[in-house]
Design a protein around this motif. Structure first.
Motif, PDB file in Angstrom:
ATOM      1  N   VAL A  16       0.869  -1.171   0.000  1.00  0.00           N
ATOM      2  CA  VAL A  16       0.000   0.000   0.000  1.00  0.00           C
ATOM      3  C   VAL A  16       0.907   1.222   0.000  1.00  0.00           C
ATOM      4  CG1 VAL A  16      -1.827   1.250   1.202  1.00  0.00           C
ATOM      5  CG2 VAL A  16      -1.757  -1.262   1.293  1.00  0.00           C
ATOM      6  N   GLY A  17       0.820   2.002  -1.054  1.00  0.00           N
ATOM      7  CA  GLY A  17       1.673   3.171  -1.201  1.00  0.00           C
ATOM      8  C   GLY A  17       1.135   4.377  -0.460  1.00  0.00           C
ATOM      9  N   PRO A  18       1.785   5.502  -0.617  1.00  0.00           N
ATOM     10  CA  PRO A  18       1.367   6.718   0.083  1.00  0.00           C
ATOM     11  C   PRO A  18       0.070   7.326  -0.453  1.00  0.00           C
ATOM     12  CG  PRO A  18       3.184   7.206  -1.389  1.00  0.00           C
ATOM     13  CD  PRO A  18       2.985   5.715  -1.423  1.00  0.00           C
ATOM     14  N   ASP A  19      -0.512   6.712  -1.480  1.00  0.00           N
ATOM     15  CA  ASP A  19      -1.777   7.220  -2.017  1.00  0.00           C
ATOM     16  C   ASP A  19      -2.978   6.836  -1.166  1.00  0.00           C
ATOM     17  OD1 ASP A  19      -1.215   4.590  -2.815  1.00  0.00           O
ATOM     18  OD2 ASP A  19      -2.486   4.733  -4.586  1.00  0.00           O
ATOM     19  N   LEU A  20      -2.804   5.870  -0.244  1.00  0.00           N
ATOM     20  CA  LEU A  20      -3.901   5.479   0.647  1.00  0.00           C
ATOM     21  C   LEU A  20      -3.308   5.244   2.030  1.00  0.00           C
ATOM     22  CD1 LEU A  20      -6.967   4.885   0.665  1.00  0.00           C
ATOM     23  CD2 LEU A  20      -6.389   2.474   0.378  1.00  0.00           C
ATOM     24  N   ARG A  30      -4.948  10.034  -1.094  1.00  0.00           N
ATOM     25  CA  ARG A  30      -4.188  11.262  -1.345  1.00  0.00           C
ATOM     26  C   ARG A  30      -3.818  11.347  -2.825  1.00  0.00           C
ATOM     27  NH1 ARG A  30       0.182  11.547   3.411  1.00  0.00           N
ATOM     28  NH2 ARG A  30       1.090   9.896   2.157  1.00  0.00           N
ATOM     29  N   ARG A  31      -4.521  12.217  -3.499  1.00  0.00           N
ATOM     30  CA  ARG A  31      -4.378  12.392  -4.943  1.00  0.00           C
ATOM     31  C   ARG A  31      -2.942  12.720  -5.346  1.00  0.00           C
ATOM     32  NH1 ARG A  31      -8.314  13.638  -8.543  1.00  0.00           N
ATOM     33  NH2 ARG A  31      -9.736  14.155  -6.859  1.00  0.00           N
ATOM     34  N   GLU A  32      -2.252  13.529  -4.554  1.00  0.00           N
ATOM     35  CA  GLU A  32      -0.904  13.963  -4.914  1.00  0.00           C
ATOM     36  C   GLU A  32       0.114  12.824  -4.945  1.00  0.00           C
ATOM     37  OE1 GLU A  32      -1.286  14.634  -0.422  1.00  0.00           O
ATOM     38  OE2 GLU A  32      -2.583  14.779  -2.175  1.00  0.00           O
ATOM     39  N   HIS A  33      -0.265  11.668  -4.379  1.00  0.00           N
ATOM     40  CA  HIS A  33       0.637  10.517  -4.370  1.00  0.00           C
ATOM     41  C   HIS A  33       0.189   9.408  -5.331  1.00  0.00           C
ATOM     42  CE1 HIS A  33       3.043  11.988  -1.050  1.00  0.00           C
ATOM     43  NE2 HIS A  33       1.916  12.350  -0.456  1.00  0.00           N
ATOM     44  N   SER A  34      -0.875   9.630  -6.047  1.00  0.00           N
ATOM     45  CA  SER A  34      -1.400   8.626  -6.977  1.00  0.00           C
ATOM     46  C   SER A  34      -0.684   8.714  -8.323  1.00  0.00           C
ATOM     47  CB  SER A  34      -2.899   8.831  -7.191  1.00  0.00           C
ATOM     48  OG  SER A  34      -3.389   7.930  -8.152  1.00  0.00           O
ATOM     49  N   HIS A  35      -0.496   7.551  -8.948  1.00  0.00           N
ATOM     50  CA  HIS A  35       0.089   7.493 -10.287  1.00  0.00           C
ATOM     51  C   HIS A  35      -0.913   6.941 -11.306  1.00  0.00           C
ATOM     52  CE1 HIS A  35       4.089   8.575  -8.931  1.00  0.00           C
ATOM     53  NE2 HIS A  35       3.906   7.744  -7.914  1.00  0.00           N
ATOM     54  N   ASP A  36      -2.175   6.837 -10.913  1.00  0.00           N
ATOM     55  CA  ASP A  36      -3.221   6.313 -11.788  1.00  0.00           C
ATOM     56  C   ASP A  36      -3.879   7.473 -12.525  1.00  0.00           C
ATOM     57  OD1 ASP A  36      -5.483   5.251 -12.985  1.00  0.00           O
ATOM     58  OD2 ASP A  36      -5.992   3.983 -11.274  1.00  0.00           O
ATOM     59  N   ALA A  38      -6.358   7.696 -14.615  1.00  0.00           N
ATOM     60  CA  ALA A  38      -7.823   7.699 -14.612  1.00  0.00           C
ATOM     61  C   ALA A  38      -8.358   8.176 -13.268  1.00  0.00           C
ATOM     62  CB  ALA A  38      -8.350   6.304 -14.928  1.00  0.00           C
ATOM     63  N   ALA A  39      -7.764   7.712 -12.190  1.00  0.00           N
ATOM     64  CA  ALA A  39      -8.224   8.109 -10.859  1.00  0.00           C
ATOM     65  C   ALA A  39      -7.939   9.584 -10.601  1.00  0.00           C
ATOM     66  CB  ALA A  39      -7.562   7.250  -9.786  1.00  0.00           C
ATOM     67  N   LYS A  40      -6.815  10.067 -11.052  1.00  0.00           N
ATOM     68  CA  LYS A  40      -6.448  11.460 -10.798  1.00  0.00           C
ATOM     69  C   LYS A  40      -7.403  12.445 -11.466  1.00  0.00           C
ATOM     70  CE  LYS A  40      -2.073  12.561 -10.252  1.00  0.00           C
ATOM     71  NZ  LYS A  40      -0.626  12.715 -10.410  1.00  0.00           N
ATOM     72  N   LYS A  41      -8.097  12.016 -12.516  1.00  0.00           N
ATOM     73  CA  LYS A  41      -9.054  12.881 -13.205  1.00  0.00           C
ATOM     74  C   LYS A  41     -10.403  12.942 -12.491  1.00  0.00           C
ATOM     75  CE  LYS A  41      -7.087  11.971 -17.754  1.00  0.00           C
ATOM     76  NZ  LYS A  41      -7.312  11.336 -19.049  1.00  0.00           N
ATOM     77  N   ALA A  42     -10.662  12.023 -11.566  1.00  0.00           N
ATOM     78  CA  ALA A  42     -11.957  11.938 -10.888  1.00  0.00           C
ATOM     79  C   ALA A  42     -12.100  13.045  -9.849  1.00  0.00           C
ATOM     80  CB  ALA A  42     -12.084  10.570 -10.213  1.00  0.00           C
ATOM     81  N   ASP A  43     -13.358  13.356  -9.499  1.00  0.00           N
ATOM     82  CA  ASP A  43     -13.579  14.319  -8.422  1.00  0.00           C
ATOM     83  C   ASP A  43     -13.169  13.681  -7.090  1.00  0.00           C
ATOM     84  OD1 ASP A  43     -15.736  12.807  -7.293  1.00  0.00           O
ATOM     85  OD2 ASP A  43     -17.158  13.790  -8.631  1.00  0.00           O
ATOM     86  N   LEU A  45     -14.645  12.731  -4.265  1.00  0.00           N
ATOM     87  CA  LEU A  45     -15.404  11.586  -3.764  1.00  0.00           C
ATOM     88  C   LEU A  45     -15.115  10.340  -4.588  1.00  0.00           C
ATOM     89  CD1 LEU A  45     -17.481  10.679  -1.678  1.00  0.00           C
ATOM     90  CD2 LEU A  45     -19.262  11.293  -3.306  1.00  0.00           C
ATOM     91  N   GLU A  46     -15.147  10.479  -5.889  1.00  0.00           N
ATOM     92  CA  GLU A  46     -14.889   9.350  -6.784  1.00  0.00           C
ATOM     93  C   GLU A  46     -13.439   8.886  -6.677  1.00  0.00           C
ATOM     94  OE1 GLU A  46     -15.979   6.517  -9.808  1.00  0.00           O
ATOM     95  OE2 GLU A  46     -17.021   7.617  -8.254  1.00  0.00           O
ATOM     96  N   PHE A  47     -12.501   9.820  -6.498  1.00  0.00           N
ATOM     97  CA  PHE A  47     -11.089   9.461  -6.368  1.00  0.00           C
ATOM     98  C   PHE A  47     -10.888   8.529  -5.177  1.00  0.00           C
ATOM     99  CE2 PHE A  47      -6.947  10.185  -4.406  1.00  0.00           C
ATOM    100  CZ  PHE A  47      -6.132   9.727  -5.419  1.00  0.00           C
ATOM    101  N   GLY A  48     -11.452   8.875  -4.044  1.00  0.00           N
ATOM    102  CA  GLY A  48     -11.323   8.027  -2.861  1.00  0.00           C
ATOM    103  C   GLY A  48     -11.900   6.646  -3.096  1.00  0.00           C
ATOM    104  N   ARG A  49     -13.045   6.577  -3.748  1.00  0.00           N
ATOM    105  CA  ARG A  49     -13.667   5.281  -4.045  1.00  0.00           C
ATOM    106  C   ARG A  49     -12.787   4.462  -4.969  1.00  0.00           C
ATOM    107  NH1 ARG A  49     -16.097   2.450  -7.545  1.00  0.00           N
ATOM    108  NH2 ARG A  49     -16.052   3.988  -9.191  1.00  0.00           N
ATOM    109  N   LEU A  50     -12.234   5.086  -5.994  1.00  0.00           N
ATOM    110  CA  LEU A  50     -11.369   4.371  -6.933  1.00  0.00           C
ATOM    111  C   LEU A  50     -10.101   3.847  -6.261  1.00  0.00           C
ATOM    112  CD1 LEU A  50     -11.690   6.687 -10.052  1.00  0.00           C
ATOM    113  CD2 LEU A  50     -12.539   4.343  -9.849  1.00  0.00           C
ATOM    114  N   GLU A  51      -9.497   4.650  -5.400  1.00  0.00           N
ATOM    115  CA  GLU A  51      -8.288   4.211  -4.688  1.00  0.00           C
ATOM    116  C   GLU A  51      -8.587   3.003  -3.794  1.00  0.00           C
ATOM    117  OE1 GLU A  51      -4.857   5.466  -4.623  1.00  0.00           O
ATOM    118  OE2 GLU A  51      -5.696   6.025  -6.561  1.00  0.00           O
ATOM    119  N   ARG A  52      -9.659   3.094  -3.003  1.00  0.00           N
ATOM    120  CA  ARG A  52     -10.011   1.978  -2.116  1.00  0.00           C
ATOM    121  C   ARG A  52     -10.352   0.734  -2.920  1.00  0.00           C
ATOM    122  NH1 ARG A  52     -12.514   6.299   0.106  1.00  0.00           N
ATOM    123  NH2 ARG A  52     -14.559   5.637  -0.633  1.00  0.00           N
TER     124      ARG A  52
END
Length: 84
Positions: A16-20, A30-36, A38-43, A45-52
């Protein structure tokens, strides 16, 4: 994550990386630590759901067991506490 979709393994490992991270009794995406891309483009609420959901998909691949490690010390301490 996309490589593992549709496969099951006897044993798996998930880092589990620093994105969750776990903070204040909650999972924080944490959007700033995501490398996805598709997820980074989400709002938010949706970003958190996609990460989990991404991690959930990875965590259910091991049929006999899954080893989980977090790069974040506070989250790793939570995981160790949960594992007993």
């Amino acid at each position: 994550m996309y490589t593992a979709q549709g496969f099951e393994y006897d044993r798996s490992g998930v880092i589990v990386g620093p994105d969750l991270v776990r903070r204040g009794g909650r999972w924080i995406a944490r959007r700033e630590h995501s490398h996805d891309p598709a997820a980074k483009k989400a709002d938010d609420l949706e970003f958190g759901r996609l990460e989990r959901n991404t991690y959930k998909d990875l965590l259910i691949r091991g049929m006999r067991g899954t080893c989980v490690y977090s790069t974040d010390p506070e989250t790793q301490a939570f995981l160790e506490e949960m594992a007993g």
